[in-house]
Design a protein around this motif. Structure first.
Motif, short mmCIF file in Angstrom:
data_model
loop_
_atom_site.label_atom_id
_atom_site.label_comp_id
_atom_site.label_asym_id
_atom_site.label_seq_id
_atom_site.Cartn_x
_atom_site.Cartn_y
_atom_site.Cartn_z
N LYS A 23 0.85 -1.18 0.00
CA LYS A 23 0.00 0.00 0.00
C LYS A 23 0.88 1.23 0.00
O LYS A 23 1.82 1.35 0.79
CB LYS A 23 -0.93 0.03 1.22
CG LYS A 23 -1.85 1.24 1.27
CD LYS A 23 -2.84 1.26 0.12
CE LYS A 23 -3.74 2.47 0.18
NZ LYS A 23 -4.68 2.51 -0.98
N LYS A 24 0.55 2.18 -0.91
CA LYS A 24 1.28 3.43 -1.00
C LYS A 24 0.34 4.61 -0.83
O LYS A 24 -0.82 4.55 -1.26
CB LYS A 24 2.00 3.54 -2.35
CG LYS A 24 3.08 2.51 -2.59
CD LYS A 24 3.78 2.75 -3.92
CE LYS A 24 4.91 1.75 -4.15
NZ LYS A 24 5.61 1.98 -5.43
N PHE A 25 0.84 5.66 -0.21
CA PHE A 25 0.15 6.94 -0.17
C PHE A 25 1.10 7.96 -0.80
O PHE A 25 2.09 8.36 -0.19
CB PHE A 25 -0.20 7.35 1.26
CG PHE A 25 -1.25 6.47 1.90
CD1 PHE A 25 -2.57 6.56 1.49
CD2 PHE A 25 -0.91 5.56 2.89
CE1 PHE A 25 -3.54 5.75 2.07
CE2 PHE A 25 -1.87 4.76 3.47
CZ PHE A 25 -3.20 4.85 3.05
N GLY A 26 0.79 8.34 -2.04
CA GLY A 26 1.71 9.20 -2.77
C GLY A 26 3.02 8.47 -2.97
O GLY A 26 3.05 7.30 -3.36
N PRO A 27 4.15 9.13 -2.67
CA PRO A 27 5.44 8.49 -2.86
C PRO A 27 5.84 7.56 -1.71
O PRO A 27 6.85 6.87 -1.79
CB PRO A 27 6.42 9.67 -2.95
CG PRO A 27 5.77 10.72 -2.10
CD PRO A 27 4.29 10.55 -2.30
N ASN A 28 5.04 7.55 -0.64
CA ASN A 28 5.40 6.78 0.56
C ASN A 28 4.81 5.38 0.51
O ASN A 28 3.60 5.21 0.37
CB ASN A 28 4.91 7.50 1.82
CG ASN A 28 5.53 8.87 1.98
OD1 ASN A 28 6.72 9.05 1.76
ND2 ASN A 28 4.70 9.85 2.35
N THR A 29 5.68 4.39 0.63
CA THR A 29 5.24 3.00 0.73
C THR A 29 4.98 2.68 2.20
O THR A 29 5.91 2.64 3.00
CB THR A 29 6.30 2.04 0.16
OG1 THR A 29 6.52 2.36 -1.22
CG2 THR A 29 5.83 0.60 0.27
N VAL A 30 3.72 2.46 2.54
CA VAL A 30 3.33 2.23 3.93
C VAL A 30 3.34 0.75 4.27
O VAL A 30 3.68 0.37 5.39
CB VAL A 30 1.94 2.85 4.19
CG1 VAL A 30 1.53 2.66 5.64
CG2 VAL A 30 1.93 4.32 3.82
N LEU A 31 2.96 -0.09 3.32
CA LEU A 31 3.06 -1.54 3.47
C LEU A 31 3.85 -2.08 2.29
O LEU A 31 3.57 -1.74 1.13
CB LEU A 31 1.67 -2.19 3.51
CG LEU A 31 0.79 -1.88 4.73
CD1 LEU A 31 -0.58 -2.52 4.57
CD2 LEU A 31 1.45 -2.36 6.01
N ASP A 32 4.83 -2.92 2.60
CA ASP A 32 5.77 -3.36 1.56
C ASP A 32 5.86 -4.88 1.55
O ASP A 32 6.53 -5.49 2.38
CB ASP A 32 7.15 -2.74 1.84
CG ASP A 32 8.16 -3.01 0.74
OD1 ASP A 32 7.79 -3.66 -0.26
OD2 ASP A 32 9.30 -2.57 0.87
N TYR A 227 3.24 -11.43 14.87
CA TYR A 227 3.95 -10.84 13.74
C TYR A 227 4.45 -9.45 14.14
O TYR A 227 3.74 -8.71 14.83
CB TYR A 227 3.02 -10.68 12.53
CG TYR A 227 2.74 -11.97 11.78
CD1 TYR A 227 3.65 -12.45 10.84
CD2 TYR A 227 1.57 -12.68 12.00
CE1 TYR A 227 3.39 -13.62 10.14
CE2 TYR A 227 1.30 -13.85 11.30
CZ TYR A 227 2.21 -14.32 10.37
OH TYR A 227 1.96 -15.47 9.68
N VAL A 228 5.65 -9.11 13.69
CA VAL A 228 6.26 -7.81 13.99
C VAL A 228 6.41 -7.03 12.70
O VAL A 228 7.02 -7.52 11.73
CB VAL A 228 7.63 -7.98 14.66
CG1 VAL A 228 8.18 -6.60 15.07
CG2 VAL A 228 7.54 -8.89 15.88
N LEU A 229 5.85 -5.80 12.68
CA LEU A 229 6.01 -4.90 11.54
C LEU A 229 7.02 -3.81 11.87
O LEU A 229 7.04 -3.30 12.99
CB LEU A 229 4.68 -4.23 11.19
CG LEU A 229 3.62 -5.04 10.45
CD1 LEU A 229 2.36 -4.19 10.27
CD2 LEU A 229 4.13 -5.50 9.10
N ARG A 230 7.85 -3.48 10.91
CA ARG A 230 8.74 -2.32 11.03
C ARG A 230 8.91 -1.71 9.66
O ARG A 230 9.23 -2.41 8.70
CB ARG A 230 10.11 -2.72 11.60
CG ARG A 230 11.00 -1.50 11.89
CD ARG A 230 12.28 -1.87 12.62
NE ARG A 230 13.27 -2.45 11.74
CZ ARG A 230 13.82 -3.64 11.91
NH1 ARG A 230 13.43 -4.40 12.92
NH2 ARG A 230 14.73 -4.11 11.07
N ASP A 231 8.66 -0.40 9.56
CA ASP A 231 8.79 0.33 8.29
C ASP A 231 7.98 -0.34 7.18
O ASP A 231 8.43 -0.42 6.03
CB ASP A 231 10.26 0.43 7.89
CG ASP A 231 11.09 1.23 8.88
OD1 ASP A 231 10.52 2.13 9.53
OD2 ASP A 231 12.28 0.93 9.03
N GLY A 232 6.78 -0.81 7.54
CA GLY A 232 5.88 -1.37 6.54
C GLY A 232 6.17 -2.79 6.13
O GLY A 232 5.51 -3.32 5.23
#
Length: 516
Positions: A23-32, A227-232
């Motif tokens: 998932k991206k918001f503009g240029p930012n990738t929030v989920l990778d 599960y551990v998320l970091r930086d998407g």
């Protein structure tokens, strides 16, 4: 980066499976490229710092956002939700951190809202049938609340169980339901956490649960896997029974947990003065506090602990002028203060960071810069009310100092994570000149480990500069580690005061004995 491999030896049929979700918001990738699996009758914990992508992931599951890439399988079938109603129709129920019940309706009306079905005949609501259905839904979560009770009259814990009942009592689907609990314990007392734990354990027989929390001890206790998320990105998957809090900390923030966030090493000795910054004498207010007296010296952090209805919140709000004082006196730097309103308190050098940042602490829809300038607009604008350039520079300074992300003064504050919102809320109060007393009402509630570290460092810096701080601590660890002293309240009265020096703090048991 290679994806974390599933735990060795784990064979399972999936209720929910995410494959490469992006998932991206503009240029930012929030989920990778996120992969997550939830088995039937399993509780899966989801953790990560504020801004790690948890909220976006939950919104995708709840039908608020659509992913830009990847695949989502539910009950073995590919799904893509167009709306929250669509997700609910597929058996996904969500209990949000900010409760969504309508306080002016009854419990039964809240449970049936939008799902009246056969409770309506000829355009009229069949109240008896509605109550019977509501009672059945409540029985699933073992709640004995009367469906006729107005929701505003329930405790937070009772409202939460109504939310759970509504979430698990949705439309019948072919597969088992999936319940998402977003920070369900953030404002619960220990006894209510125990009740929730029993309910979640029982709900596993009916479906699966995704449990999101910043309290790692509770994540390990409630969940089967984490599960551990970091930086998407998913950076770790662990079986709860074999994992430790330190291990999860390290995965979350990318460094070891040797630096204990509650460490008291930075506490400096407080110089006692005949004239303290704050002097409270015989204060009674709101029928919740009686004859309360204490002092706070310059540079001292006083933690206040107590269970619900202990009176600590009312005393803090009365000092700030948010509720009236029925008797007693409050002095700031030796001068009697009559805080008839928060504006009066601010003029006396008092600042107050409220517990509910979204309702009382910030202006949703306004920018980060506008929020930071809200209390001291002239100061933020460099003495020129209309100087937006100076206001923006002021905001950038605080954004850098407090590590607010994203570092954009024009960003809508409502789009920031909880920890970054709280940093902006704190910044607006400490921006002005003449700050003498900072009142912090649960300042780290619902925040991740990284945001807490940043705020603790700020509070200790302010303490070193001579600011007196009154903090209504979120946990006993926080109260002990942050405070020079810990004051305990019960039933509106002070029941104990403990020094909390380096190397010899009070134990949690000592505090609990005075709280209960």
């Amino acid at each position: 980066m290679a994806r974390p491999q599933p735990t060795e030896g784990r064979q399972m049929t999936s209720l929910l499976e995410l494959r490469g979700v992006t998932k991206k918001f503009g240029p930012n990738t929030v989920l990778d490229d996120v992969d997550i699996t939830v088995a039937p009758n399993e509780v899966v914990g989801l953790i990560g710092e504020n801004g790690a992508g948890k909220s976006t992931l939950l919104k995708i599951l709840a039908g608020v956002h659509r992913p830009d890439g990847g695949e989502m399988m539910l009950g073995g079938t590919p799904v893509s939700f167009s709306s929250p109603a669509d997700a609910a129709g597929h058996g996904i129920g969500v209990v949000h951190q900010e409760q969504s019940l309508l306080p002016n309706l009854t419990v039964g009306q809240n449970l049936m809202l939008g799902h009246e079905g056969d409770c309506v005949r000829a355009g009229f609501l069949q109240r008896r049938r509605m109550r019977a259905r509501a009672k059945d839904m409540l029985s699933v979560v073992e709640s004995t609340v009367d469906p006729r009770t107005r929701t505003e009259n329930l405790s937070f814990a009772q409202r939460q169980m109504v939310e759970v009942a509504r979430a698990v009592g949705g439309p019948q689907v072919e597969h088992a339901p999936l319940l998402i609990l977003d920070e369900p314990t953030s404002v619960l007392e220990p006894e209510d956490v125990e009740v929730l734990h029993r309910r979640v354990t029982a709900l596993k027989e009916r479906g699966s649960v995704i449990f999101v929390s910043h309290r790692l001890d509770e994540v390990l206790r409630f969940s089967d896997r984490v599960y551990v998320l970091r930086d998407g990105k998913v950076v770790g998957e662990r079986i709860s029974s074999a994992a430790t809090e330190s291990e999860l900390y390290e995965l979350m923030i990318g460094k070891g947990a040797a630096e204990e966030i509650y460490s008291s090493e930075r506490k400096r000795a407080v110089t006692q003065s005949d004239i303290p910054v704050l002097s409270v004498r015989g204060v009674s207010c709101a029928g919740k506090a009686t004859d309360v007296s204490f002092d706070i010296q310059a540079g001292e952090i006083l933690s206040v602990v107590g269970v619900v209805d202990s009176g600590r919140e009312e005393v803090a709000r009365a000092i700030f002028g948010a509720i009236p004082i029925s008797s007693g006196t409050v002095k700031i730097d030796g001068s009697t203060a009559s805080p008839g309103s928060p504006a009066d308190a601010v003029r006396s050098g008092v600042a107050y960071v409220p517990s509910d940042r979204r309702v009382e602490g910030m202006i949703a829809g306004a920018t980060v810069a506008e929020n930071i300038a809200a209390v001291h607009p002239v100061k933020a604008a460099g003495g020129r009310v209309s100087s937006r350039a100076h206001l923006e520079n002021t905001a950038r300074t605080w954004i850098d100092n407090l590590n607010i992300r994203p570092p954009d003064p024009h960003a809508d504050i409502a789009r920031l994570s909880g920890g970054n919102q709280q940093k902006a809320v704190v910044a607006k109060w400490i921006l002005g000149d003449g700050l003498r007393l900072l009142i912090l009402d649960h300042p780290t509630r619902g925040l991740d480990i990284g945001a807490k570290e940043d705020l603790y460092a700020l509070f200790r810096d302010l303490s070193d500069q001579g600011v007196a701080i009154l903090v209504l601590a979120d946990t006993l660890d926080e109260a002990i580690g942050l405070g020079h002293r810990v004051l305990v309240m019960r039933d509106g009265e002070i029941t104990g005061v403990f020094d909390s020096p380096n190397g010899n703090p009070p134990s949690k048991l000592q505090l609990l004995e005075k709280m209960m």
